[in-house]
Design an enzyme around this catalytic site. Structure first.
Site, mmCIF file in Angstrom:
data_model
loop_
_atom_site.group_PDB
_atom_site.id
_atom_site.type_symbol
_atom_site.label_atom_id
_atom_site.label_comp_id
_atom_site.label_asym_id
_atom_site.label_seq_id
_atom_site.Cartn_x
_atom_site.Cartn_y
_atom_site.Cartn_z
ATOM 1 N N LYS A 236 0.857 -1.183 0.000
ATOM 2 C CA LYS A 236 0.000 0.000 0.000
ATOM 3 C C LYS A 236 0.902 1.246 0.000
ATOM 4 O O LYS A 236 1.864 1.308 0.747
ATOM 5 C CB LYS A 236 -0.877 -0.023 1.255
ATOM 6 C CG LYS A 236 -2.115 0.790 1.167
ATOM 7 C CD LYS A 236 -3.160 0.351 2.196
ATOM 8 C CE LYS A 236 -4.439 1.137 2.019
ATOM 9 N NZ LYS A 236 -5.523 0.648 2.870
ATOM 10 N N GLU B 202 -19.969 -4.985 9.406
ATOM 11 C CA GLU B 202 -20.968 -4.190 10.141
ATOM 12 C C GLU B 202 -22.080 -5.070 10.711
ATOM 13 O O GLU B 202 -22.548 -4.848 11.828
ATOM 14 C CB GLU B 202 -21.574 -3.126 9.219
ATOM 15 C CG GLU B 202 -20.647 -1.962 8.886
ATOM 16 C CD GLU B 202 -19.655 -2.263 7.799
ATOM 17 O OE1 GLU B 202 -19.730 -3.340 7.188
ATOM 18 O OE2 GLU B 202 -18.755 -1.426 7.562
ATOM 19 N N ARG C 286 -25.509 -1.319 6.214
ATOM 20 C CA ARG C 286 -25.213 -2.751 6.066
ATOM 21 C C ARG C 286 -25.815 -3.570 7.213
ATOM 22 O O ARG C 286 -26.010 -4.776 7.105
ATOM 23 C CB ARG C 286 -23.691 -2.971 6.065
ATOM 24 C CG ARG C 286 -23.019 -2.767 4.723
ATOM 25 C CD ARG C 286 -22.954 -4.048 3.930
ATOM 26 N NE ARG C 286 -22.606 -3.815 2.554
ATOM 27 C CZ ARG C 286 -21.368 -3.958 2.055
ATOM 28 N NH1 ARG C 286 -20.379 -4.305 2.860
ATOM 29 N NH2 ARG C 286 -21.128 -3.739 0.769
HETATM 30 C C1 LIG Z 1 -19.091 -1.668 3.964
HETATM 31 C C2 LIG Z 1 -17.860 -0.804 4.121
HETATM 32 N N1 LIG Z 1 -17.328 -0.650 5.348
HETATM 33 C C3 LIG Z 1 -16.238 0.131 5.528
HETATM 34 C C4 LIG Z 1 -15.677 0.782 4.461
HETATM 35 C C5 LIG Z 1 -14.506 1.716 4.678
HETATM 36 N N2 LIG Z 1 -13.305 1.268 3.973
HETATM 37 C C6 LIG Z 1 -12.937 1.782 2.814
HETATM 38 S S1 LIG Z 1 -11.542 1.113 2.228
HETATM 39 C C7 LIG Z 1 -11.400 0.115 3.596
HETATM 40 C C8 LIG Z 1 -10.253 -0.821 3.737
HETATM 41 C C9 LIG Z 1 -10.220 -1.729 2.554
HETATM 42 O O1 LIG Z 1 -9.094 -2.572 2.679
HETATM 43 P P1 LIG Z 1 -8.686 -3.445 1.409
HETATM 44 O O2 LIG Z 1 -9.883 -4.078 0.826
HETATM 45 O O3 LIG Z 1 -7.592 -4.315 1.851
HETATM 46 O O4 LIG Z 1 -8.188 -2.374 0.353
HETATM 47 P P2 LIG Z 1 -6.839 -1.492 0.412
HETATM 48 O O5 LIG Z 1 -7.278 -0.144 0.946
HETATM 49 O O6 LIG Z 1 -5.875 -2.190 1.302
HETATM 50 O O7 LIG Z 1 -6.374 -1.423 -1.012
HETATM 51 C C10 LIG Z 1 -12.454 0.317 4.449
HETATM 52 C C11 LIG Z 1 -12.635 -0.368 5.759
HETATM 53 C C12 LIG Z 1 -16.277 0.605 3.192
HETATM 54 N N3 LIG Z 1 -15.802 1.236 2.087
HETATM 55 N N4 LIG Z 1 -17.343 -0.200 3.047
HETATM 56 MG MG LIG Z 2 -5.612 -4.150 1.856
#
Ligand SMILES: Cc1ncc(C[n+]2csc(CCOP(=O)(O)OP(=O)(O)O)c2C)c(N)n1
Ligand SMILES: [Mg+2]
Ligand SMILES: CC(=O)[C@@H](O)[C@H](O)COP(=O)(O)O
Length: 631
Positions: free
Chosen positions: A283, A369, A397
């Site tokens: 990242k 959630e 959610r």
């Molecule tokens: C239902 C939901 N809950 C929380 C979020 C907030 N959120 C956005 S990105 C993220 C982390 C995602 O991690 P990953 O899938 O590993 O992607 P990365 O950012 O590491 O590329 C979160 C928790 C969201 N977008 N949707």
């Molecule tokens: Mg990730």
């Protein structure tokens, strides 16, 4: 735009085919520079996007988005994809009012095959398109690109489960594993992914290990190395969880090697059945501040490119989230039954300090959630005082769990609803404008909104000691007002009269109380003396004050940072009708449509929610023929 060595020659994905390996590497550097440049000005999800530059290039060389469907989970990491699918110039308008979205949008581009913003929908979407293509005998692959964080959400496994059952070909899931959610990732699935990675590290280093052991300990060292190997091999075969679900697991692949990625993608294209390709990325790759500190660079406001330091206007007050987290720490110090729960939004919800002070009473459940809500209900059932923090939009959610596990069972849970109202650049998928409506439809939930810092603290204090299901909603941004030391209990269902006027009464919710006072001042210039009431309890309403106000004021105005459909204004309107009052009612709030992205004040301007606009609208409203103001 600055001179880019290769990007200037690349119009879009069609131009990728003719580039040499060297040129592709230079293109990746150009794209990184461009992403850093634009996000330093506009803000945005720089870390996730820098992590998939090579993956995006490899995907667009191995597949053709004209016929193949590439679906990015959440879509916050798709900046390279946007640049290479016809939005190179427009990328400069990222997340700006009138500019392109920070997520994928089917209305924005034919190459945005499916929109998102909320996580873990990509596998379901890719499978739906796969089945449709097969039924319609349409060409093309369907590919879901999902992060390790998004893989901690239930829907991801609902999709995997169904895909493994249908056993489609030309169906590829790419797991983009950077070991990070927003915070470091959590959960058993995360540990499992790490085992795969460390096992890989072991595999690579085992030969070295054997040589060293033999050199140092002679034959006994070699024996020990063989024992170790037996043990490690018995540990597990990588990807078995996916294999058991009917997928062919391919991994792990270096997510920053275009050659390795392309080779793998071209190989899996020939394979039968559902495939899962496990890609390892970093990242923030290519930008030191983001590499070293991925969490703040997950989603960041405009920053200094050289230092990585946000260019924030110096604000001496905390965010509403920080104010909430600080108050919860103070309350938890005195009440060991208080536990805090977050579905993967620790930093954004202001719970970092709580997690450090009370690690045994803090639960980041991952992007889950639904689980968070039921988990909270059960904690409550056993005698704890759960405070479950959700962004309003993500609480959507867990709607059924709030009804089914919390409300029907009457289990006291505090729902700390952050990012309530219009949130700005994240746009329609993130505006927290439905929570009043959907919570009002569920019996036995107290719904409140503080007008300022101290009221947030007092509502939280009241909530944790109320033994009720208690929702407190507060907006994104800097807290208003000041805090005092300590807490005071607020009588549930009590409103607060801010000013006493006549004929015109404004009943305002949350952050709109301050705006109601501004409107009052504007109307004073036209000789109107307006009553302003802080309707801090959306439910139960303060019937005593409401009846008295309806009896003494002809014109009732409501203001809320939420949908008018079923919102607070509707509650007041229902009361007027149900009790045969004849007042005139004017409601300010979010109309019956989705609201775009951009600075909050610009979006509110479009909605006629700025003080001057509301004052004008009220003047017009009370000058209507059928009503006369008693001056
Ligand atoms: C239902 C939901 N809950 C929380 C979020 C907030 N959120 C956005 S990105 C993220 C982390 C995602 O991690 P990953 O899938 O590993 O992607 P990365 O950012 O590491 O590329 C979160 C928790 C969201 N977008 N949707
Ligand atoms: Mg990730
Ligand atoms: C992509 C996503 O859903 C989160 O990163 C979200 O954008 C965070 O919003 P805040 O910036 O308001 O914390």
């Amino acid at each position: 735009m600055k001179e880019f060595r290769v990007l200037d020659r690349v119009e879009d994905f069609r131009d990728l085919k003719d580039l040499s390996e060297e040129e592709l590497k230079l293109l990746a550097q150009d794209i990184r520079e461009y992403i850093i440049d634009v996000t330093s000005k506009n803000g945005g999800h720089i870390g996730p996007s820098l992590g998939v530059v090579e993956l995006t290039i490899a995907l667009l060389r191995a597949f053709n988005p004209e016929v193949d469907r590439i679906i990015w989970d959440i879509g916050h990491q798709a900046y390279s994809y946007k640049i290479l699918t016809g939005r190179k110039e427009q990328f400069k308008t990222l997340r700006q009012y009138g500019g392109i979205s920070g997520f994928l949008k089917i209305k924005e581009s034919p190459y945005d095959h499916f929109g998102a913003g909320h996580s873990s929908t990509s596998i379901s979407a890719a499978l739906g398109m796969r089945v449709a293509k097969d039924l319609l005998k349409k060409e093309g692959y369907t590919i879901a690109v999902i992060g390790d964080g998004a893989m901690t959400a239930g829907q991801a496994f609902e999709g995997l489960n169904h895909a493994g059952w249908l056993d489609p070909s030309k169906f590829i899931v790419i797991l983009n594993d950077n070991q990070m959610s927003i915070s470091p990732n959590v959960g058993a699935i995360y540990t499992y992914f790490n085992k795969i990675i460390t096992n890989e590290v072991y595999q690579r280093s085992r030969q070295k290990l054997k040589d060293v052991l033999k050199k140092v300990f002679g034959e006994s060292g070699a024996k020990f190395a063989r024992k170790l190997e037996e043990y490690a091999k018995g540990l597990f075969t990588p990807g078995v969880i996916f294999e058991e679900l009917g997928f062919t697991y391919v991994g792990t692949i270096d997510g920053h090697s275009i050659t390795d990625l392309e080779q793998t993608l071209n190989n899996v294209k020939k394979m039968r059945g559902p495939i899962l390709v496990h890609v390892i990325t970093q990242k923030g790759k290519g930008y030191k501040p983001a590499e070293e500190n991925p969490t703040p660079f997950h989603g960041i406001s405009p920053f200094d490119k050289i230092t990585g330091v946000p260019i924030k206007k110096s604000v001496e007050k905390p965010s509403w989230s920080k104010a909430f987290g600080e108050a919860l720490v103070e309350l938890a110090e005195k009440d060991e039954k208080i536990v805090a729960i977050t579905p993967a939004m620790r930093e954004g919800s202001g719970l970092t300090e709580f997690s450090e002070r009370f690690p045994d009473r803090f639960f980041d459940v991952g992007i889950a959630e639904q689980h968070a809500a039921t988990f909270a209900a059960a904690l409550s059932k056993e005698g704890m005082k759960p405070v479950a923090s959700f962004y309003s939009t993500f609480l959507q959610r867990a709607y059924d769990q709030v009804v089914h596990d919390i409300a029907i069972q009457g289990l006291p849970v505090v729902l700390a609803i952050d990012r309530a109202g219009i949130v700005g650049e994240d746009g329609p998928t993130h505006h927290g404008v439905f929570d009043i409506s959907f919570l009002r439809s569920v019996p036995d939930i107290v719904i409140s909104a503080p007008k300022d810092w101290q009221e947030l603290r007092d509502l939280l204090y009241t909530a944790v000691n109320s033994g009720k299901i208690f929702a407190i909603r507060y907006p994104r941004g800097t807290v208003t007002g000041d805090k005092k030391e300590g807490f005071s209990e607020i009588k549930i269902g009590s409103w607060e009269k801010i000013s006493e006027g006549r004929d015109i009464a404004i009943l305002a919710v949350g952050k709109y109380v301050q705006r109601a006072v501004q409107v009052k001042e504007l109307l004073k210039k036209y000789g109107y003396n307006v009553t302003v009431i802080n309707a801090r309890f959306i439910r139960p309403m303060d019937i005593e004050i409401l009846d008295e106000t309806l009896r003494t004021h002809k014109y009732i105005i409501t203001m809320e940072d939420g949908s008018l459909n079923g919102g607070f204004g509707s509650a007041v309107g229902e009361y007027i009708l149900d009790n045969s009052y004849t007042n005139a009612l004017l409601r300010f709030g979010i109309p019956d449509r989705f609201i775009g992205h951009g600075k909050i004040e610009l979006l509110e301007r479009d909605l006629g929610l700025l003080p001057e606009q509301m004052a004008e609208k009220i003047k017009e409203f009370i000058s209507q023929e059928n009503y006369k103001v008693v001056g």
